[in-house]
Scaffold this motif. Structure first.
Motif, PDB file in Angstrom:
ATOM      1  N   VAL A  64       0.846  -1.183   0.000  1.00 56.25           N
ATOM      2  CA  VAL A  64       0.000   0.000   0.000  1.00 56.25           C
ATOM      3  C   VAL A  64       0.888   1.242   0.000  1.00 56.25           C
ATOM      4  N   ARG A  65       0.461   2.229  -0.766  1.00 59.18           N
ATOM      5  CA  ARG A  65       1.099   3.544  -0.753  1.00 59.18           C
ATOM      6  C   ARG A  65       0.023   4.507  -0.270  1.00 59.18           C
ATOM      7  N   ILE A  66       0.334   5.254   0.779  1.00 64.52           N
ATOM      8  CA  ILE A  66      -0.686   6.076   1.413  1.00 64.52           C
ATOM      9  C   ILE A  66      -0.101   7.419   1.834  1.00 64.52           C
ATOM     10  N   GLN A  67      -0.957   8.439   1.852  1.00 64.56           N
ATOM     11  CA  GLN A  67      -0.545   9.775   2.239  1.00 64.56           C
ATOM     12  C   GLN A  67      -1.695  10.438   3.010  1.00 64.56           C
ATOM     13  N   PHE A  68      -1.338  11.238   4.027  1.00 60.32           N
ATOM     14  CA  PHE A  68      -2.334  11.866   4.889  1.00 60.32           C
ATOM     15  C   PHE A  68      -2.137  13.375   4.956  1.00 60.32           C
ATOM     16  N   GLN A  69      -3.217  14.065   5.232  1.00 59.83           N
ATOM     17  CA  GLN A  69      -3.206  15.490   5.572  1.00 59.83           C
ATOM     18  C   GLN A  69      -3.611  15.549   7.043  1.00 59.83           C
ATOM     19  N   ILE A  70      -2.717  16.049   7.900  1.00 59.18           N
ATOM     20  CA  ILE A  70      -2.964  16.074   9.339  1.00 59.18           C
ATOM     21  C   ILE A  70      -3.202  17.520   9.757  1.00 59.18           C
ATOM     22  N   ILE A  71      -4.359  17.768  10.378  1.00 56.10           N
ATOM     23  CA  ILE A  71      -4.751  19.106  10.783  1.00 56.10           C
ATOM     24  C   ILE A  71      -4.396  19.300  12.258  1.00 56.10           C
ATOM     25  N   THR A  72      -3.627  20.356  12.551  1.00 56.45           N
ATOM     26  CA  THR A  72      -3.249  20.669  13.925  1.00 56.45           C
ATOM     27  C   THR A  72      -4.022  21.897  14.396  1.00 56.45           C
ATOM     28  N   ASP A  73      -3.830  22.261  15.655  1.00 49.83           N
ATOM     29  CA  ASP A  73      -4.559  23.403  16.200  1.00 49.83           C
ATOM     30  C   ASP A  73      -3.758  24.703  16.179  1.00 49.83           C
ATOM     31  N   GLY A  74      -2.564  24.698  15.597  1.00 49.08           N
ATOM     32  CA  GLY A  74      -1.796  25.937  15.545  1.00 49.08           C
ATOM     33  C   GLY A  74      -0.467  25.771  14.825  1.00 49.08           C
ATOM     34  N   LYS A  75       0.197  26.898  14.650  1.00 49.14           N
ATOM     35  CA  LYS A  75       1.468  26.935  13.933  1.00 49.14           C
ATOM     36  C   LYS A  75       2.545  26.107  14.634  1.00 49.14           C
ATOM     37  N   HIS A  76       2.625  26.239  15.948  1.00 53.85           N
ATOM     38  CA  HIS A  76       3.657  25.510  16.699  1.00 53.85           C
ATOM     39  C   HIS A  76       3.424  24.000  16.640  1.00 53.85           C
ATOM     40  N   ARG A  78       1.988  22.405  14.142  1.00 51.85           N
ATOM     41  CA  ARG A  78       2.358  21.974  12.792  1.00 51.85           C
ATOM     42  C   ARG A  78       3.869  21.827  12.670  1.00 51.85           C
ATOM     43  N   GLU A  79       4.604  22.773  13.246  1.00 54.29           N
ATOM     44  CA  GLU A  79       6.062  22.696  13.199  1.00 54.29           C
ATOM     45  C   GLU A  79       6.576  21.480  13.969  1.00 54.29           C
ATOM     46  N   GLU A  80       5.972  21.215  15.118  1.00 54.20           N
ATOM     47  CA  GLU A  80       6.386  20.042  15.890  1.00 54.20           C
ATOM     48  C   GLU A  80       6.084  18.758  15.128  1.00 54.20           C
ATOM     49  N   LEU A  81       4.921  18.716  14.486  1.00 51.50           N
ATOM     50  CA  LEU A  81       4.530  17.520  13.738  1.00 51.50           C
ATOM     51  C   LEU A  81       5.499  17.255  12.590  1.00 51.50           C
ATOM     52  N   LYS A  83       8.583  17.848  12.582  1.00 51.56           N
ATOM     53  CA  LYS A  83       9.789  17.270  13.185  1.00 51.56           C
ATOM     54  C   LYS A  83       9.561  15.823  13.613  1.00 51.56           C
ATOM     55  N   ARG A  84       8.310  15.445  13.825  1.00 48.54           N
ATOM     56  CA  ARG A  84       7.971  14.091  14.265  1.00 48.54           C
ATOM     57  C   ARG A  84       7.593  13.178  13.093  1.00 48.54           C
ATOM     58  N   GLU A  85       8.007  13.527  11.904  1.00 44.82           N
ATOM     59  CA  GLU A  85       7.663  12.734  10.721  1.00 44.82           C
ATOM     60  C   GLU A  85       8.080  11.274  10.866  1.00 44.82           C
ATOM     61  N   PHE A  86       9.235  11.033  11.445  1.00 41.05           N
ATOM     62  CA  PHE A  86       9.695   9.651  11.620  1.00 41.05           C
ATOM     63  C   PHE A  86       8.754   8.872  12.533  1.00 41.05           C
ATOM     64  N   GLN A  87       8.149   9.539  13.512  1.00 39.86           N
ATOM     65  CA  GLN A  87       7.202   8.862  14.399  1.00 39.86           C
ATOM     66  C   GLN A  87       5.875   8.600  13.680  1.00 39.86           C
ATOM     67  N   VAL A  88       5.484   9.512  12.801  1.00 37.83           N
ATOM     68  CA  VAL A  88       4.279   9.301  11.991  1.00 37.83           C
ATOM     69  C   VAL A  88       4.470   8.057  11.134  1.00 37.83           C
ATOM     70  N   ARG A  89       5.613   7.965  10.476  1.00 38.99           N
ATOM     71  CA  ARG A  89       5.915   6.790   9.641  1.00 38.99           C
ATOM     72  C   ARG A  89       5.887   5.507  10.474  1.00 38.99           C
ATOM     73  N   ASN A  90       6.497   5.553  11.649  1.00 44.97           N
ATOM     74  CA  ASN A  90       6.559   4.386  12.519  1.00 44.97           C
ATOM     75  C   ASN A  90       5.160   3.918  12.917  1.00 44.97           C
ATOM     76  N   ILE A  91       4.319   4.843  13.329  1.00 42.64           N
ATOM     77  CA  ILE A  91       2.952   4.495  13.724  1.00 42.64           C
ATOM     78  C   ILE A  91       2.200   3.868  12.556  1.00 42.64           C
ATOM     79  N   LEU A  92       2.329   4.461  11.376  1.00 44.31           N
ATOM     80  CA  LEU A  92       1.617   3.938  10.207  1.00 44.31           C
ATOM     81  C   LEU A  92       2.108   2.555   9.802  1.00 44.31           C
ATOM     82  N   ILE A  93       3.404   2.360   9.800  1.00 46.98           N
ATOM     83  CA  ILE A  93       3.952   1.052   9.420  1.00 46.98           C
ATOM     84  C   ILE A  93       3.468  -0.021  10.379  1.00 46.98           C
ATOM     85  N   LYS A  94       3.483   0.274  11.672  1.00 46.46           N
ATOM     86  CA  LYS A  94       3.020  -0.705  12.664  1.00 46.46           C
ATOM     87  C   LYS A  94       1.536  -1.014  12.508  1.00 46.46           C
TER      88      LYS A  94
END
Length: 139
Positions: A64-76, A78-81, A83-94
């Motif tokens: 499967v090839r998949i892509q998401f749009q993640i909505i946050t509650d503010g600029k900070h 979004r910036e933190e998210l 930086k956490r791209e590797f954790q997003v990938r990890n959660i999705l793979i698991k």
């Protein structure tokens, strides 16, 4: 005190009160959020993070090839998210590794909910409001 000084003090107090009331009204009218706390579409776009396409396998050997749009509650957030791209990938793979082809077809909203829940546990600078699947290919 003379009558002139009293008149000036009263006038000054009235001007200050009018200014404060005016400032409060302007700040409340110009507030970006609606009365019910919903984000405007401009804020949703501004505070959203688009994940890169992630390719992984399912439990039955399908890919499967998949892509998401993640909505946050503010600029900070979004910036933190970003930086956490590797954790997003990890959660999705698991999560995707547990699913077979049929579960993937019917359970995509569960993947979105799990991603939102687990990311909110990790976030320190805000929260994830919503997760949208914007691209998916099952092979």
């Amino acid at each position: 005190m003379s009558k002139l000084v009293k008149t000036m003090l009263i006038s000054l107090v009235i001007i200050i009160l009018v200014g404060v009331v005016g400032a409060v009204i302007v700040l409340n009218v110009l507030e970006k959020k609606d009365k019910d706390g919903e984000q405007s579409i401009d804020e949703i776009v501004e505070y959203s993070y688009q994940t890169p396409e992630i390719t992984t396998d399912l439990s039955d050997g399908s890919f499967v090839r998949i892509q998401f749009q993640i909505i946050t509650d503010g600029k900070h957030a979004r910036e933190e998210l970003s930086k956490r791209e590797f954790q997003v990938r990890n959660i999705l793979i698991k999560e995707l590794a547990k699913m077979d082809e049929q579960e993937f077809k019917t359970g995509l909203s569960e993947v979105e909910d799990t991603l939102k829940l687990e990311l909110n546990e990790l976030m320190t600078e805000g929260t994830i409001q919503d997760v949208y699947t914007i691209n998916k290919i099952l092979q």
